[in-house]
Scaffold this motif. Sequence first.
Motif, PDB file in Angstrom:
ATOM      1  N   MET A 124       0.819  -1.221   0.000  1.00  0.00           N
ATOM      2  CA  MET A 124       0.000   0.000   0.000  1.00  0.00           C
ATOM      3  C   MET A 124       0.854   1.273   0.000  1.00  0.00           C
ATOM      4  O   MET A 124       0.429   2.291  -0.530  1.00  0.00           O
ATOM      5  CB  MET A 124      -0.921   0.019   1.224  1.00  0.00           C
ATOM      6  N   PRO A 162      -9.837  -1.051   5.076  1.00  0.00           N
ATOM      7  CA  PRO A 162      -8.671  -0.322   4.541  1.00  0.00           C
ATOM      8  C   PRO A 162      -8.463  -0.526   3.042  1.00  0.00           C
ATOM      9  O   PRO A 162      -8.722  -1.605   2.517  1.00  0.00           O
ATOM     10  CB  PRO A 162      -7.505  -0.920   5.344  1.00  0.00           C
ATOM     11  N   SER A 164      -6.426   1.527  -0.762  1.00  0.00           N
ATOM     12  CA  SER A 164      -5.502   2.542  -1.282  1.00  0.00           C
ATOM     13  C   SER A 164      -6.221   3.884  -1.451  1.00  0.00           C
ATOM     14  O   SER A 164      -7.450   3.920  -1.555  1.00  0.00           O
ATOM     15  CB  SER A 164      -4.954   2.097  -2.648  1.00  0.00           C
ATOM     16  N   MET A 167      -8.826   4.280  -4.281  1.00  0.00           N
ATOM     17  CA  MET A 167     -10.215   3.825  -4.141  1.00  0.00           C
ATOM     18  C   MET A 167     -11.076   4.967  -3.586  1.00  0.00           C
ATOM     19  O   MET A 167     -12.232   5.123  -3.955  1.00  0.00           O
ATOM     20  CB  MET A 167     -10.287   2.579  -3.257  1.00  0.00           C
ATOM     21  N   ARG A 220     -17.598  -7.575   0.920  1.00  0.00           N
ATOM     22  CA  ARG A 220     -17.000  -6.635   1.886  1.00  0.00           C
ATOM     23  C   ARG A 220     -16.905  -5.233   1.282  1.00  0.00           C
ATOM     24  O   ARG A 220     -16.449  -5.065   0.135  1.00  0.00           O
ATOM     25  CB  ARG A 220     -15.599  -7.148   2.276  1.00  0.00           C
ATOM     26  N   ILE A 222     -15.387  -1.726   0.574  1.00  0.00           N
ATOM     27  CA  ILE A 222     -14.032  -1.134   0.559  1.00  0.00           C
ATOM     28  C   ILE A 222     -14.167   0.373   0.789  1.00  0.00           C
ATOM     29  O   ILE A 222     -13.766   0.895   1.820  1.00  0.00           O
ATOM     30  CB  ILE A 222     -13.313  -1.449  -0.773  1.00  0.00           C
ATOM     31  N   PRO A 229     -15.026  -6.969  -4.975  1.00  0.00           N
ATOM     32  CA  PRO A 229     -14.867  -7.421  -6.376  1.00  0.00           C
ATOM     33  C   PRO A 229     -15.009  -6.296  -7.401  1.00  0.00           C
ATOM     34  O   PRO A 229     -14.796  -6.525  -8.592  1.00  0.00           O
ATOM     35  CB  PRO A 229     -15.990  -8.449  -6.552  1.00  0.00           C
ATOM     36  N   SER A 232      -9.772  -3.029  -8.367  1.00  0.00           N
ATOM     37  CA  SER A 232      -8.591  -3.730  -8.867  1.00  0.00           C
ATOM     38  C   SER A 232      -7.779  -4.201  -7.666  1.00  0.00           C
ATOM     39  O   SER A 232      -7.776  -3.563  -6.616  1.00  0.00           O
ATOM     40  CB  SER A 232      -7.753  -2.802  -9.754  1.00  0.00           C
ATOM     41  N   ALA A 233      -7.091  -5.319  -7.865  1.00  0.00           N
ATOM     42  CA  ALA A 233      -6.364  -5.936  -6.757  1.00  0.00           C
ATOM     43  C   ALA A 233      -4.896  -5.496  -6.757  1.00  0.00           C
ATOM     44  O   ALA A 233      -4.463  -4.699  -7.580  1.00  0.00           O
ATOM     45  CB  ALA A 233      -6.471  -7.451  -6.889  1.00  0.00           C
ATOM     46  N   ILE A 234      -4.161  -6.033  -5.810  1.00  0.00           N
ATOM     47  CA  ILE A 234      -2.705  -5.885  -5.768  1.00  0.00           C
ATOM     48  C   ILE A 234      -2.155  -7.109  -6.510  1.00  0.00           C
ATOM     49  O   ILE A 234      -2.489  -8.246  -6.152  1.00  0.00           O
ATOM     50  CB  ILE A 234      -2.207  -5.885  -4.303  1.00  0.00           C
ATOM     51  N   ALA A 307      -9.830   0.661 -12.935  1.00  0.00           N
ATOM     52  CA  ALA A 307      -9.214   0.503 -11.610  1.00  0.00           C
ATOM     53  C   ALA A 307     -10.286   0.223 -10.578  1.00  0.00           C
ATOM     54  O   ALA A 307     -10.035  -0.408  -9.552  1.00  0.00           O
ATOM     55  CB  ALA A 307      -8.408   1.743 -11.254  1.00  0.00           C
ATOM     56  N   HIS A 355      -4.111  -5.931 -11.684  1.00  0.00           N
ATOM     57  CA  HIS A 355      -3.571  -4.613 -12.044  1.00  0.00           C
ATOM     58  C   HIS A 355      -2.166  -4.421 -11.474  1.00  0.00           C
ATOM     59  O   HIS A 355      -1.976  -3.659 -10.522  1.00  0.00           O
ATOM     60  CB  HIS A 355      -4.539  -3.537 -11.544  1.00  0.00           C
ATOM     61  N   ILE A 357       0.464  -2.459 -11.616  1.00  0.00           N
ATOM     62  CA  ILE A 357       0.467  -1.078 -12.126  1.00  0.00           C
ATOM     63  C   ILE A 357       1.202  -0.870 -13.458  1.00  0.00           C
ATOM     64  O   ILE A 357       0.596  -0.536 -14.466  1.00  0.00           O
ATOM     65  CB  ILE A 357       1.078  -0.154 -11.046  1.00  0.00           C
ATOM     66  N   GLY A 392      -5.126   4.695 -18.073  1.00  0.00           N
ATOM     67  CA  GLY A 392      -4.919   5.921 -17.307  1.00  0.00           C
ATOM     68  C   GLY A 392      -3.824   5.742 -16.276  1.00  0.00           C
ATOM     69  O   GLY A 392      -3.604   4.637 -15.776  1.00  0.00           O
ATOM     70  N   GLY A 394      -2.230   7.545 -12.669  1.00  0.00           N
ATOM     71  CA  GLY A 394      -2.281   8.550 -11.611  1.00  0.00           C
ATOM     72  C   GLY A 394      -3.564   9.370 -11.677  1.00  0.00           C
ATOM     73  O   GLY A 394      -4.274   9.353 -12.687  1.00  0.00           O
TER      74      GLY A 394
HETATM   75  C1  LIG Z   1      -5.942   6.511 -13.347  1.00  0.00           C
HETATM   76  C2  LIG Z   1      -5.975   5.323 -12.536  1.00  0.00           C
HETATM   77  O1  LIG Z   1      -6.997   4.685 -12.507  1.00  0.00           O
HETATM   78  C3  LIG Z   1      -4.811   4.939 -11.743  1.00  0.00           C
HETATM   79  C4  LIG Z   1      -5.058   3.626 -11.056  1.00  0.00           C
HETATM   80  O2  LIG Z   1      -4.964   2.593 -11.643  1.00  0.00           O
HETATM   81  S1  LIG Z   1      -5.555   3.679  -9.489  1.00  0.00           S
HETATM   82  C5  LIG Z   1      -5.591   1.980  -8.953  1.00  0.00           C
HETATM   83  C6  LIG Z   1      -4.307   1.538  -8.349  1.00  0.00           C
HETATM   84  N1  LIG Z   1      -4.530   0.321  -7.586  1.00  0.00           N
HETATM   85  C7  LIG Z   1      -5.070   0.353  -6.370  1.00  0.00           C
HETATM   86  O3  LIG Z   1      -5.366   1.416  -5.840  1.00  0.00           O
HETATM   87  C8  LIG Z   1      -5.296  -0.961  -5.668  1.00  0.00           C
HETATM   88  C9  LIG Z   1      -6.653  -0.991  -4.994  1.00  0.00           C
HETATM   89  N2  LIG Z   1      -6.826  -2.205  -4.269  1.00  0.00           N
HETATM   90  C10 LIG Z   1      -6.728  -2.264  -2.923  1.00  0.00           C
HETATM   91  O4  LIG Z   1      -6.539  -1.258  -2.263  1.00  0.00           O
HETATM   92  C11 LIG Z   1      -6.837  -3.625  -2.292  1.00  0.00           C
HETATM   93  O5  LIG Z   1      -6.651  -4.632  -3.249  1.00  0.00           O
HETATM   94  C12 LIG Z   1      -8.235  -3.827  -1.636  1.00  0.00           C
HETATM   95  C13 LIG Z   1      -8.401  -2.853  -0.505  1.00  0.00           C
HETATM   96  C14 LIG Z   1      -9.338  -3.642  -2.658  1.00  0.00           C
HETATM   97  C15 LIG Z   1      -8.318  -5.267  -1.098  1.00  0.00           C
HETATM   98  O6  LIG Z   1      -7.194  -5.491  -0.289  1.00  0.00           O
HETATM   99  P1  LIG Z   1      -7.311  -6.423   1.031  1.00  0.00           P
HETATM  100  O7  LIG Z   1      -8.441  -5.939   1.861  1.00  0.00           O
HETATM  101  O8  LIG Z   1      -5.940  -6.485   1.608  1.00  0.00           O
HETATM  102  O9  LIG Z   1      -7.760  -7.801   0.452  1.00  0.00           O
HETATM  103  P2  LIG Z   1      -6.853  -8.980  -0.081  1.00  0.00           P
HETATM  104  O10 LIG Z   1      -6.195  -9.636   1.092  1.00  0.00           O
HETATM  105  O11 LIG Z   1      -5.983  -8.534  -1.208  1.00  0.00           O
HETATM  106  O12 LIG Z   1      -7.949  -9.946  -0.659  1.00  0.00           O
HETATM  107  C16 LIG Z   1      -8.897 -10.595   0.193  1.00  0.00           C
HETATM  108  C17 LIG Z   1      -9.539 -11.708  -0.610  1.00  0.00           C
HETATM  109  O13 LIG Z   1     -10.310 -11.136  -1.669  1.00  0.00           O
HETATM  110  C18 LIG Z   1      -9.837 -11.564  -2.927  1.00  0.00           C
HETATM  111  N3  LIG Z   1      -9.872 -10.405  -3.829  1.00  0.00           N
HETATM  112  C19 LIG Z   1      -9.120  -9.282  -3.763  1.00  0.00           C
HETATM  113  N4  LIG Z   1      -9.444  -8.451  -4.761  1.00  0.00           N
HETATM  114  C20 LIG Z   1     -10.413  -9.067  -5.474  1.00  0.00           C
HETATM  115  C21 LIG Z   1     -11.115  -8.719  -6.662  1.00  0.00           C
HETATM  116  N5  LIG Z   1     -10.915  -7.589  -7.322  1.00  0.00           N
HETATM  117  N6  LIG Z   1     -12.023  -9.600  -7.097  1.00  0.00           N
HETATM  118  C22 LIG Z   1     -12.245 -10.754  -6.503  1.00  0.00           C
HETATM  119  N7  LIG Z   1     -11.600 -11.156  -5.381  1.00  0.00           N
HETATM  120  C23 LIG Z   1     -10.693 -10.304  -4.884  1.00  0.00           C
HETATM  121  C24 LIG Z   1      -8.423 -12.055  -2.662  1.00  0.00           C
HETATM  122  O14 LIG Z   1      -8.039 -13.052  -3.585  1.00  0.00           O
HETATM  123  C25 LIG Z   1      -8.527 -12.616  -1.269  1.00  0.00           C
HETATM  124  O15 LIG Z   1      -9.109 -13.908  -1.354  1.00  0.00           O
HETATM  125  P3  LIG Z   1      -8.679 -15.075  -0.316  1.00  0.00           P
HETATM  126  O16 LIG Z   1      -9.085 -14.547   1.031  1.00  0.00           O
HETATM  127  O17 LIG Z   1      -9.462 -16.241  -0.788  1.00  0.00           O
HETATM  128  O18 LIG Z   1      -7.194 -15.208  -0.450  1.00  0.00           O
END
Ligand SMILES: CC(=O)CC(=O)SCCNC(=O)CCNC(=O)[C@H](O)C(C)(C)COP(=O)(O)OP(=O)(O)OC[C@H]1O[C@@H](n2cnc3c(N)ncnc32)[C@H](O)[C@@H]1OP(=O)(O)O
Length: 412
Positions: A124, A162, A164, A167, A220, A222, A229, A232-234, A307, A355, A357, A392, A394
Amino acid sequence: MDIWIAGVGMTPFGRHPDKSVRDLTETAVGAALADAGLGAPDVGAAFFGNAVQGAIEGQYGIRGQIALRDVPLGPIPIVNVENACASATTALHLAIGHVQTGVCDIALAIGAEKMVHPDSAVSMTAFEGSWERGERDRVIGRLTDLGLGTPTPPQAAARETPHSVFMDVYAAFAKWHMAEYGTTEAQIARIASKNHGHSVHNDRSQFRRPFSVEEILGARLIAWPFTLPMCSAISDGAAAAVVCNKRGLARVNAARAVRLRAAVLMHGGRRAAQDYASHISRQASARAYEIAGLGPADIDVVECHDATAFGELQQSELLGFTALGGGGALADSGATTLGGRIPFNPSGGLESRGHPIGATGLAQTWELVTQLRGEAGPRQIEGARIALAENGGGLMGVEEAAIGITIYEAAS
Ligand SMILES: CC(=O)CC(=O)SCCNC(=O)CCNC(=O)[C@H](O)C(C)(C)COP(=O)(O)OP(=O)(O)OC[C@H]1O[C@@H](n2cnc3c(N)ncnc32)[C@H](O)[C@@H]1OP(=O)(O)O
């Protein structure tokens, strides 16, 4: 444009604890070169996109040289490219410019990222670290303090978990759109459900199971209105493309090459919050359509930067596939699903394919080249000839800080 994509390669996206950036890069580059029928010594320049390895691994400088150390390239330039989530598309567009001017005939564009860290707090920090001080509050404040957003229901605020900073910013965009156009949580969920359904058919995708709209709405929370769902994931992963000009085309299997029709890169962050019509994505896509001599009606398939699922809803408007405000209704109509009028994100998009990045833009290229070659198997869009990618990078002000639009055409 007399420029072609001669080969593409991509690793599966997801969690790869046993693989380094170098491992991922070698796999993607090896596949792209093999696909083009070339060897590493044929490459005249390499552009290496990566965004967050500095924050996560402390490697701020020669990432491309390190990642490509064991690839037997000649003493060619390796250019490190960082442009947030648009890093890979920026690498691609620089490679295009390089072969277009004839500096070399064959160039490699690479995007690679390893975000998954045993300590998820470190994954993060990549986002916090790249965020200009105060920008998050400025973006959200501009939309909400002006009374421009649907407020988060109090009971939802207590359930947020919690996430990023991005979101939060996308949530602010979505709340503005909900207030302005009546967009609903169910419409956003429908897009996420559609994209998770697409990636069931994509063996490179991070997630490969279907989600119903109800399951997505009940998942859950976010950052309201987004549930897990919809976000986007890490992810870890790499993708690469071989780019060539006419002279280069004579050295590859031209029958498999996909032609570039337009490549436009712009920066945003200057429009006023209420001036949605001047969104940078609208400007960049208008320029790309002009260069290609095409319009939205000519496009057969789109990969866009979702995203969050709301990102796709917004882009379907900004890229001209419906009127401003019409993205929710377009999603409801089924037009953006495989088999629909204009399928969006057949790969599953960022919220399902994953994703990593700095690799995402070239994963879009991989998907669209695969589609235009008719090799996408069960997710193939029949007769796809023209494809558009939007990537896109940032967020600044109330839009993307960087945006790349690329239009491709199948070999005739
Ligand atoms: C211009 C622009 O647009 C620029 C950009 O791209 S901005 C985007 C940049 N990327 C981000 O900001 C990342 C955003 N994502 C996040 O912050 C985090 O992934 C989140 C908060 C959404 C989830 O994180 P977390 O709470 O730690 O969950 P995490 O432990 O990863 O996953 C929990 C479970 O859900 C699942 N999961 C996670 N993301 C999922 C998704 N998108 N779909 C389905 N399942 C998902 C995982 O596989 C995991 O499953 P298990 O328990 O079976 O292992």
